[in-house]
Design an enzyme around this catalytic site. Structure first.
Site, PDB file in Angstrom:
ATOM      1  N   ALA A   1       0.835  -1.210   0.000  1.00  0.00           N
ATOM      2  CA  ALA A   1       0.000   0.000   0.000  1.00  0.00           C
ATOM      3  C   ALA A   1       0.863   1.251   0.000  1.00  0.00           C
ATOM      4  O   ALA A   1       0.547   2.244  -0.662  1.00  0.00           O
ATOM      5  CB  ALA A   1      -0.918   0.002   1.220  1.00  0.00           C
ATOM      6  N   ASP A   2       1.970   1.181   0.736  1.00  0.00           N
ATOM      7  CA  ASP A   2       2.862   2.335   0.883  1.00  0.00           C
ATOM      8  C   ASP A   2       3.296   2.897  -0.473  1.00  0.00           C
ATOM      9  O   ASP A   2       3.450   4.105  -0.640  1.00  0.00           O
ATOM     10  CB  ASP A   2       4.127   1.947   1.669  1.00  0.00           C
ATOM     11  CG  ASP A   2       3.831   1.040   2.858  1.00  0.00           C
ATOM     12  OD1 ASP A   2       3.044   0.077   2.684  1.00  0.00           O
ATOM     13  OD2 ASP A   2       4.385   1.276   3.930  1.00  0.00           O
TER      14      ASP A   2
ATOM     15  N   HIS B   1       6.767  -0.465   4.261  1.00  0.00           N
ATOM     16  CA  HIS B   1       6.059  -1.682   3.839  1.00  0.00           C
ATOM     17  C   HIS B   1       4.952  -2.038   4.835  1.00  0.00           C
ATOM     18  O   HIS B   1       4.587  -3.182   4.966  1.00  0.00           O
ATOM     19  CB  HIS B   1       7.022  -2.867   3.732  1.00  0.00           C
ATOM     20  CG  HIS B   1       8.078  -2.685   2.682  1.00  0.00           C
ATOM     21  ND1 HIS B   1       9.140  -1.840   2.846  1.00  0.00           N
ATOM     22  CD2 HIS B   1       8.223  -3.232   1.454  1.00  0.00           C
ATOM     23  CE1 HIS B   1       9.913  -1.876   1.773  1.00  0.00           C
ATOM     24  NE2 HIS B   1       9.378  -2.714   0.909  1.00  0.00           N
TER      25      HIS B   1
END
Lengths: 261, 380
Positions: free
Chosen positions: A22-23, A65
């Site tokens: 997602a990061d 992460h």
């Protein structure tokens, strides 16, 4: 990657973009927020893309992460933000995401990959935008979503020994947000605790409290509370990481304080 | 009335004699110039809210971007592409309705000026963040390839400022990796708003980047309509024929401010004397006179026709109602009934049939990747 997906979606495809973490979707914020998110409103042509965000922390993953980005995407108009907490929801909601004509940010918690299993995949699912009462109770409502559901359920079980029945609401999607189910639960319990894994400034938990306070102030017997991760980048070391995010111990402490009020 | 690229008859266009195409292009340039001059005066008179961004000096490049495209091709124009948009098929009413805030325009007052577009008609609607539309064009081309369409190209416009963004690099890279039939036309107008070339990039020539991206690169004098038609037309033809993606870098001077709010006092007198600072409309008109392609009477008639079309489009839009806040549909998504129960199994079956379709089409061999190691000096 997201730009090409948007172009393909405008041309009749239903692309799924997998962000790996997602990061990393922060590098695609412009395309997701300013292009996909505005497109239908501006041009009357919807952009049916699904952006998969493997979300949330795991031990040793560190600042880049581990993030939970649902609140950022929910803040912007034009996007649907799904946050499934169970294998069954992950399955039916991903299929639903692809079928929806609008851009969907699908936040799949990595905890679901490692720790949860389902014997059978469902053929019917609750539609997105409807929250689920994951556990019934009468003393306190915990509203949560994604992997924090499992922490909340563990706390609820634990507090049975202390004589409390906690109701747990799984939002399933933070946008649309099922305010009605939350309000109905708060009407039963009179107490509200919101738990989310994202950073504490603003966000989904703050939005729920704002809505419940505005629309259901009279239902509350105590000031509503929220619990999020700490306002620092997400630490690498497992000892620090498990203290950074809301955990069962923290949730239980917060719940007890609310129940004593 | 001119035939647009997407509505005209393909066959007549592709077979047009060079001088006929030159004259046709000139008329689109004239229309764009006339329209934009009118928009500027409306803006100065306080009748347009927001900004007006014109393509003065860029019409020759722009018209070539629209003129060689056909129905089914994709155009991703940017802010100075009125001539190209019109030649590709954008109705004048779309322009005036958007600028003047009519609720009947394609943007219905929700977005203004140059952000307009008709994605369903392959006229992509740009966002302000330059570079972002390159990858969107690539994605649209990939979708066409997946569906098994043939003989299509996409043309994405950019400026030398936009070329310095990360999004542009990503878009160029994926275009070459995917070997889509893309033409990128980069117009170097020598200023990114007020930033001059020497503060924008440090390489000798922007077209050198074509090799690094895996594109074929060409340069062109953007003030010379014949050369623009030749080079950009050639690039479109090569992309359509399956050559690697094409980059054309055109050199001009922006003959206006960034927008009409900008008096452009930072543009030096020295640069205004450069050959690339010529006005492409004047240069083209001089060529018409010199080569006796059209007489003075005809030129006057064309100007009168352009002015009449523009006046008509403006007066129509001015009579139309503006959007109202209390009547607006304040919903940014198209899905109105999220709570409707969906059957997973039915949807899964629908996707499986899509998979089958994709499998059939993606089995088609990818284009042979063959990238020339040199630029093509014949183009400039």
């Amino acid at each position: 990657m997201v730009g090409t997906a948007i172009g393909a979606a405008i041309n009749g495809m239903r692309p799924i973009v997998e962000m790996q973490f997602a990061d990393f979707s922060s590098t695609a914020l412009n395309q997701i927020l300013n292009n996909a998110g505005t497109h239908y409103w501006r041009t009357n042509v919807s952009v049916p893309i699904t952006v998969r965000l493997p979300s949330g922390g795991t031990k040793g993953s560190g600042p880049f992460h581990s993030q939970s980005m649902e609140s950022i995407y929910a803040h912007y108009p034009g996007l649907i933000v799904m946050t499934p907490a169970t294998v069954e929801d992950a399955y039916t909601m991903l299929i639903e995401a692809v079928g929806i004509d609008d851009p969907v940010v699908y936040c799949e918690h990595k905890y679901l990959y490692y720790h949860l299993k389902a014997d059978n995949l469902p053929t019917e699912g609750l539609p997105t935008g409807r929250a689920r009462i994951a556990r019934e109770g009468r003393d306190l409502t915990i509203v949560t979503y994604s992997a924090m559901l499992h922490e909340a359920l563990a706390v609820a079980e634990q507090l049975v020994n202390e004589g409390f029945e906690i109701e747990v609401v799984d939002l399933r999607s933070v946008k649309p947000l099922d305010t009605n189910t939350v309000l109905a639960s708060v009407a039963r319990t009179g107490r509200l605790l919101c738990v989310g894994e994202s950073f504490p400034w603003g966000g989904a938990t703050a939005e729920i409290i704002a809505r419940v306070t505005a629309e259901g102030f009279h239902l509350l017997d105590a000031a509503p509370q929220r619990l999020n991760a700490k306002d620092t980048p997400i630490p690498y070391h497992p000892n620090l990481w498990s203290a950074h995010r809301p955990n069962a111990k923290e949730i239980a402490r917060k719940a007890r304080a609310l129940l004593r009020e | 009335m001119l035939e647009t690229a997407t509505r005209g008859k393909k066959s007549t266009r592709s077979k047009a004699a060079p001088h006929e195409r030159f004259l046709e292009a000139f008329r689109w340039m004239l229309l764009a110039r006339t329209l934009e001059e009118k928009l500027v005066s409306l803006y100065r008179g306080g009748l347009i809210t927001g900004g007006v961004y014109i393509g003065k000096g860029q019409e020759a490049v722009s018209v070539a971007c629209g003129l060689f495209l056909q129905k089914g091709d994709i155009l991703a124009p940017l802010i100075r592409d009125q001539a190209g948009r019109s030649a590709f098929g954008e109705p004048l009413l779309d322009v005036t309705r958007t600028y003047l805030g009519s609720r009947q325009g394609p943007m219905r007052g929700r977005d203004g000026n140059i952000h307009r577009g008709r994605p369903r008609d392959n006229q992509l609607a740009m966002i302000s963040h330059l570079g972002a539309m390159v990858s969107v064009t690539v994605g649209a081309l990939m979708a066409k390839r997946f569906r098994g369409e043939k003989n299509f190209v996409g043309l994405s416009c950019i400026g030398e400022g936009g070329m310095q963004t990360g999004a542009f690099h990503e878009g160029m890279n994926i275009a070459a990796v995917e070997q889509v039939p893309l033409v990128v036309v980069a117009t170097n107008n020598h200023y990114a708003y007020s930033t001059p070339n020497d503060r924008e990039f440090a390489c000798d020539d922007l077209v050198d980047r074509a090799i690094a991206y895996g594109f074929e690169g060409y340069s062109v004098d953007g003030t010379d309509l014949a050369k623009c038609l030749d080079v950009i037309g050639g690039a479109v033809k090569r992309a359509r024929a399956g050559r690697p993606p094409q980059l054309v870098v055109a050199s001009i001077l922006r003959l206006s401010g960034h927008g009409e709010h900008d008096d452009a006092t930072y543009v030096t007198d020295e640069i205004k004397r450069e050959p690339f600072a010529r006005d492409c409309v004047k240069v083209a008109e001089q060529a018409i006179v010199d080569l006796n392609l059209a007489d003075a009477e005809t030129l006057t008639e064309w100007r009168r026709d352009a002015a009449a079309q523009v006046d008509q489009a403006i007066s129509t839009a001015q009579k139309e109602a503006a959007p109202e806040g209390d009547e607006e549909d304040w919903c940014a998504i198209s899905t109105r009934d999220m709570r409707r129960r969906r059957s997973c199994s039915a949807m899964t079956n629908a996707f499986l049939s899509t998979d089958k379709m994709l499998a059939e089409h993606s089995a088609a061999p990818l284009r042979q990747r063959k990238v020339s190691r040199r630029n093509f000096p014949d183009a400039c």
